[in-house]
Design an enzyme around this catalytic site. Structure first.
Site, PDB file in Angstrom:
ATOM      1  N   LYS A 264       0.862  -1.177   0.000  1.00  0.00           N
ATOM      2  CA  LYS A 264       0.000   0.000   0.000  1.00  0.00           C
ATOM      3  C   LYS A 264       0.899   1.227   0.000  1.00  0.00           C
ATOM      4  O   LYS A 264       1.609   1.487   0.970  1.00  0.00           O
ATOM      5  CB  LYS A 264      -0.928   0.009   1.210  1.00  0.00           C
ATOM      6  CG  LYS A 264      -1.904   1.170   1.213  1.00  0.00           C
ATOM      7  CD  LYS A 264      -2.841   1.113   2.413  1.00  0.00           C
ATOM      8  CE  LYS A 264      -3.842   2.246   2.411  1.00  0.00           C
ATOM      9  NZ  LYS A 264      -4.737   2.198   3.594  1.00  0.00           N
ATOM     10  N   LYS A 317      -1.942  -1.588  -3.804  1.00  0.00           N
ATOM     11  CA  LYS A 317      -2.796  -0.402  -3.842  1.00  0.00           C
ATOM     12  C   LYS A 317      -1.913   0.838  -3.910  1.00  0.00           C
ATOM     13  O   LYS A 317      -1.002   0.963  -3.092  1.00  0.00           O
ATOM     14  CB  LYS A 317      -3.675  -0.362  -2.579  1.00  0.00           C
ATOM     15  CG  LYS A 317      -4.623   0.823  -2.516  1.00  0.00           C
ATOM     16  CD  LYS A 317      -5.430   0.828  -1.214  1.00  0.00           C
ATOM     17  CE  LYS A 317      -6.390   1.999  -1.176  1.00  0.00           C
ATOM     18  NZ  LYS A 317      -7.154   2.070   0.076  1.00  0.00           N
TER      19      LYS A 317
END
Length: 397
Positions: A264, A317
């Site tokens: 992330k 992400k």
């Protein structure tokens, strides 16, 4: 010599040799070569090039007299029809690949469209159920819940995240009662519940790693008890996957999966999502725990740790700007990889579509296919319902 020169020049053009212009014939012999070259260029300019004629011609003619490039390998043969393209297609997208993110709230009894995310809404619990039912009709079976929490329930330690009567546990119970075969994922993070707007407990401007993990374990067990099939820690604290796995197992939830937000990144693409949940950082940024967008090898460190700690799936992400990271995790691990087609990516497509610059269906389905080609087994996307509808309308699924 002059005659030989012009006989050679005529070999570069089709047809009989041309006579030597009188102006050249009367020239001094020392000027003749330059004049001949100029005349030849002027003469050839009016002749259509024949790719089968002359030395080094790139093409020839086949037994039927048709133009022919002698080449055995012709990749276009595998693209000559839709039936052929379908037969050899390496990747495809189906509703089974999608996880549909849903925003839920209890601020009032209204469904609110999110201005920065057209066609996405903050749902009440009843409208959430209607949205899931509609998505089911198009083949979408997996969902992930994100709550907008009232400010008065937010604290530094985010205690509301493990309230058994909170909005997420009640939403889980409703979904599993009516759609027991759904896969319902839940976000494990403190930021929606934090009065600091961060993914962890804050002390003196620092995000505390271990204290945060203690809260995440409570949240994961609470959500598992309410019926979560997959918990998805998105906090990026070191060691949280192992702690959450042990907490779940010790409470008997050995079948609850962990979808780790492994890579992330501290990205600028999350803005519309934070609008949806009113979860912008209260101070600073998230760069001390989310990954540096400049780094790729760091994602492999996180991936190996998460797998060793018990993660069942790994997530990247954002998605589209990080296709290289998706491929890296796919190539270097043995667990399924998920990609999050995040709010900023979605908003950009929507904005271009509204301007009339892109065809929404074509570009959205191509984007989702790109995730699959890069190696994503699962795609979290706000297009899940609409994409599944398009695929159904096209008779694909």
């Amino acid at each position: 010599n002059l005659a030989l020169l012009f006989t050679g020049a005529s070999a570069f053009v089709a047809g009989p040799a041309r006579p030597v212009p009188k102006t050249i014939a009367r020239m001094n012999p020392t000027d003749a070569p330059a004049a001949a070259e100029a005349a030849s260029a002027e003469d050839a300019a009016g002749v259509v090039y024949d790719p089968t004629d002359g030395a080094g011609a790139p093409m020839t003619r086949n037994n039927n007299g048709a133009l022919w490039l002698p080449q055995r390998a012709r990749p276009r043969r595998n693209r000559k029809s839709e039936a052929m393209r379908s037969m050899v297609r390496e990747n495809y997208v189906s509703p089974s690949h999608f996880i549909y993110p849903l925003f839920i709230h209890e601020d009032d009894d209204e469904v609110h469209e999110i201005p920065s995310m057209p066609d996405c809404f903050r749902h009440t619990l009843p409208s959430m159920m209607k949205e899931i039912e509609e998505a089911w009709s198009y083949g979408v079976r997996s969902f992930i819940l994100f709550p907008k929490v009232p400010d008065e329930l937010k604290t530094n330690y985010a205690e509301e995240c493990y309230n058994p009567t909170g909005i997420v546990p009640r939403a889980l119970a409703m979904i599993k009662a009516k759609f027991p075969d759904s896969i319902v994922c839940t976000d494990i993070a403190l930021d929606p519940y934090s009065d600091q707007g961060h993914d962890g407990v804050v002390k003196d401007g620092r995000i505390l790693n271990d204290e945060t993990i203690g809260q995440l374990c409570k949240q994961a067990v609470c959500q598992a008890r309410a019926g979560s099939d997959v918990v998805a820690p998105s906090d990026m604290m070191d060691g949280r996957v192992k702690a959450i796995r042990d907490a779940l197992d010790s409470e008997g939830f050995t079948e609850v999966s962990i979808l780790a937000y492994t890579a992330k990144y501290a990205s600028a693409y999350y803005g519309p999502f934070r609008d949806a949940l009113d979860s912008h950082p209260g101070f600073g940024d998230k760069k001390t725990y989310q990954q540096d967008p400049a780094n790729s090898r760091e994602a492999l460190i996180e991936a190996r740790l998460d797998v060793a700690e018990g993660a069942d799936m790994l997530m990247v992400k954002p998605g589209l700007p990080y296709l290289d990271i998706i491929k890296s995790l796919k190539d270097n691990t043995d667990v399924p990889v998920a990609a999050y087609h995040v709010s900023g990516e979605y908003a950009m497509l929507k904005a271009a579509v509204e301007k009339g610059w892109l065809d929404e269906k074509s570009v959205a389905l191509e984007t989702l296919l790109c995730f699959r080609r890069a190696g994503a087994d699962v795609i979290l996307t706000y297009y899940a319902k609409q994409a599944a509808k398009w695929l159904q309308e096209d008779g694909i699924y």
